[in-house]
Design a protein around this motif. Structure first.
Motif, short mmCIF file in Angstrom:
data_model
loop_
_atom_site.label_atom_id
_atom_site.label_comp_id
_atom_site.label_asym_id
_atom_site.label_seq_id
_atom_site.Cartn_x
_atom_site.Cartn_y
_atom_site.Cartn_z
N ASP A 1 2.26 -44.19 28.67
CA ASP A 1 0.78 -43.14 29.40
C ASP A 1 -0.17 -41.95 27.79
O ASP A 1 0.70 -41.60 26.81
CB ASP A 1 1.99 -41.65 29.98
N TYR A 2 -1.47 -42.15 28.27
CA TYR A 2 -2.33 -41.37 27.51
C TYR A 2 -2.27 -39.90 28.17
O TYR A 2 -2.03 -39.63 28.04
CB TYR A 2 -3.92 -41.48 28.19
N GLY A 3 -0.55 -39.79 27.01
CA GLY A 3 -0.44 -38.52 27.17
C GLY A 3 0.42 -38.42 26.12
O GLY A 3 0.82 -38.86 25.18
N PRO B 1 7.88 -40.59 25.81
CA PRO B 1 7.18 -40.12 25.42
C PRO B 1 6.00 -41.36 26.04
O PRO B 1 5.80 -42.28 26.59
CB PRO B 1 8.25 -41.05 23.95
N GLY B 2 4.87 -40.97 25.14
CA GLY B 2 3.69 -41.07 25.37
C GLY B 2 2.86 -41.64 24.26
O GLY B 2 3.47 -41.48 23.64
N LEU C 1 -1.68 -48.08 32.00
CA LEU C 1 -2.00 -46.43 31.30
C LEU C 1 -2.32 -45.23 32.32
O LEU C 1 -3.00 -45.48 32.41
CB LEU C 1 -2.53 -46.07 30.04
N ASP C 2 -1.00 -44.41 32.67
CA ASP C 2 -0.71 -43.51 32.96
C ASP C 2 -1.39 -42.09 32.34
O ASP C 2 -1.91 -42.36 30.85
CB ASP C 2 0.36 -42.72 33.17
N GLY C 3 -1.57 -40.91 33.61
CA GLY C 3 -2.61 -39.84 32.33
C GLY C 3 -2.09 -38.38 32.48
O GLY C 3 -2.18 -37.71 32.86
N CYS C 4 -0.41 -38.35 32.70
CA CYS C 4 0.24 -36.72 32.66
C CYS C 4 -0.07 -36.85 31.48
O CYS C 4 -0.19 -36.89 30.52
CB CYS C 4 1.25 -37.87 33.67
#
Ligand code: GLA
Length: 415
Positions: free
Chosen positions: A126-128, A136-137, A159-162
């Motif tokens: 995740d990009y966060g 962990p992002g 790659l998610d975005g939360c």
């Protein structure tokens, strides 16, 4: 090849790489595979539910079934983790680590397992600051994570975005894509960037997204229901002028996973999802329990003709031509082509819920299929042949409630 020619080709390649940014040469047709999320979610309770929890065993079992039940030979070749695979803490070097109880052999061993079976291995991050599930992002660790994925033998990264600011994504997603490419290991890059930006009212920079990502989500998460599938189909139709043009070899719109074989779709609705994902040139990423899938539903996922439409090398995303009284006409240009003329996949989709198969009479011309020699028309689910149909000929198909008729119309002049 002569030295001069090599130089010229390399020069052209450099120019095209320059123009296309991150183009990594992957996903020339929409990716196909299996992803855990829709069906298995964040079930980490391996003590009480060992057969369904997110663990290396689940992914190995699904990989075995992809091979033994013939999915792999049809093109379904990526097995992907989704959320909830890591430990909540990074290690002392700042590296991600898999949950040690649920993935005791570690991620490199799991990737290896896939590779030995001829499969590719996908991972989720995740990009966060955190993943959507609170793990962990990548923020603050972009290079470490890109390098770790390459070292582990990862082939595909979602790659998610939360827990990120969508405004930062125009910089962050390309940065991470560059770092993935810099590892030298080819990794398909699946982005959620436009989805988070659209949800926050931003207008995505499609040029940059196309140049960066091999596929990207642009709408809500799929859930296990026809209401959810229909909302995605409607989104793709209502917004086609903005999104359909963005699809092509190497870069695809991702309407989310196939939920065929789960609890929420009827047999007719399952064919509708499969047909529409073929029209959309969508990634075919199943999220289903392959241990218990009913053979009728497996047959839908394994329909070779429909998969061939989905994987058509022209890579042109289809469009909704009309929508009237709950009956929609969709077309997608496919090969074989002849000059400027293409063959087509045609979907007649019913969103009606009144009980009878609905007779729909149409001409190919009304759908924009105008080749004067006509088209060889076959029905791809019921497997019948309508013979050569000319643009002005009327044909009648019967489409079931919330069902579909999917026709392949092959240019007679191309044969
Ligand atoms: C988001 C994504 C889903 C899934 C979950 C995991 O909602 O859109 O596809 O990855 O996160 O938490």
């Amino acid at each position: 090849m002569t030295g001069g020619l090599v130089a010229a080709v390399l020069g052209a390649l450099a120019i095209s790489v320059g123009v296309q940014g991150l183009e990594n040469g992957l996903a020339r047709t929409p990716p196909m595979g299996w992803l855990a999320w829709e069906r298995f979610r964040c079930n980490i309770d391996c003590e009480n539910d060992p057969h369904n929890c997110i663990s290396e065993q689940l992914f190995m079992t699904m990989a075995d079934l992809l091979v033994s039940r013939g999915y792999t030979s049809l093109g379904y070749n990526v097995v992907s983790l989704d959320d909830c695979w890591p430990e909540h803490e990074r290690d002392e070097q700042g590296k991600l680590q898999a949950d040690s109880k649920r993935f005791p052999s570690g991620i490199p061993a799991l990737a290896d397992y896939m590779h030995k079976k001829g499969l590719q291995f996908g991972i989720y991050e995740d990009y966060g600051n955190y993943t959507c599930g609170g793990y962990p992002g990548i923020l603050g660790h972009l290079k470490t994570d890109a390098d770790t994925f390459a070292e582990w033998g990862v082939d595909y990264v979602k790659l998610d975005g939360c827990y990120a600011d969508p405004k930062d994504m125009d910089q962050g997603y390309p940065d991470f894509g560059n770092l993935l490419n810099a590892t030298g290991r080819p990794m398909v890059y699946s982005c959620s960037w436009p989805d988070y930006q659209l949800a926050s009212g931003m207008t995505p920079n499609w040029t940059s997204i196309i140049a960066t990502c091999n596929l990207w989500r642009n709408f809500d998460d799929i859930q296990d229901s026809w209401t959810s599938v229909a909302s995605i189909i409607n989104y793709y139709g209502d917004n086609q002028d903005d999104i359909a043009v963005n699809a092509g070899p190497g870069h695809w719109n991702d309407p989310d996973m196939l939920i065929i074989g789960n609890y929420g779709l009827s047999y007719e609705q399952s064919k509708s999802q499969m047909a529409m994902w073929a029209i959309f040139a969508a990634p075919l990423i199943m999220s289903v329990d392959l241990r218990s899938i009913d053979p009728k539903y497996e047959a839908i996922l394994q329909n070779k003709e429909v998969i061939a439409v989905n994987q058509d090398p022209l890579g042109i995303q289809g469009r909704r031509i009309s929508k009237e009284n709950g009956i929609e006409m969709w077309t997608r240009p496919i090969n074989p082509s002849h000059g400027d003329e293409h063959s087509y996949a045609v979907a007649v989709l019913s969103q009606r819920e009144d009980g009878i198969p609905r007779p729909v009479t149409l001409t190919l011309k009304s759908l924009g299929l105008t080749s004067s020699d006509g088209y060889h028309v076959t029905d791809l689910f019921d497997n019948y042949n309508l013979g050569v149909v000319h643009p002005d000929d009327e044909i009648t198909v019967h489409v079931n409630p919330t069902g579909v008729v999917l026709l392949k119309c092959v240019l007679a002049s191309a044969q």
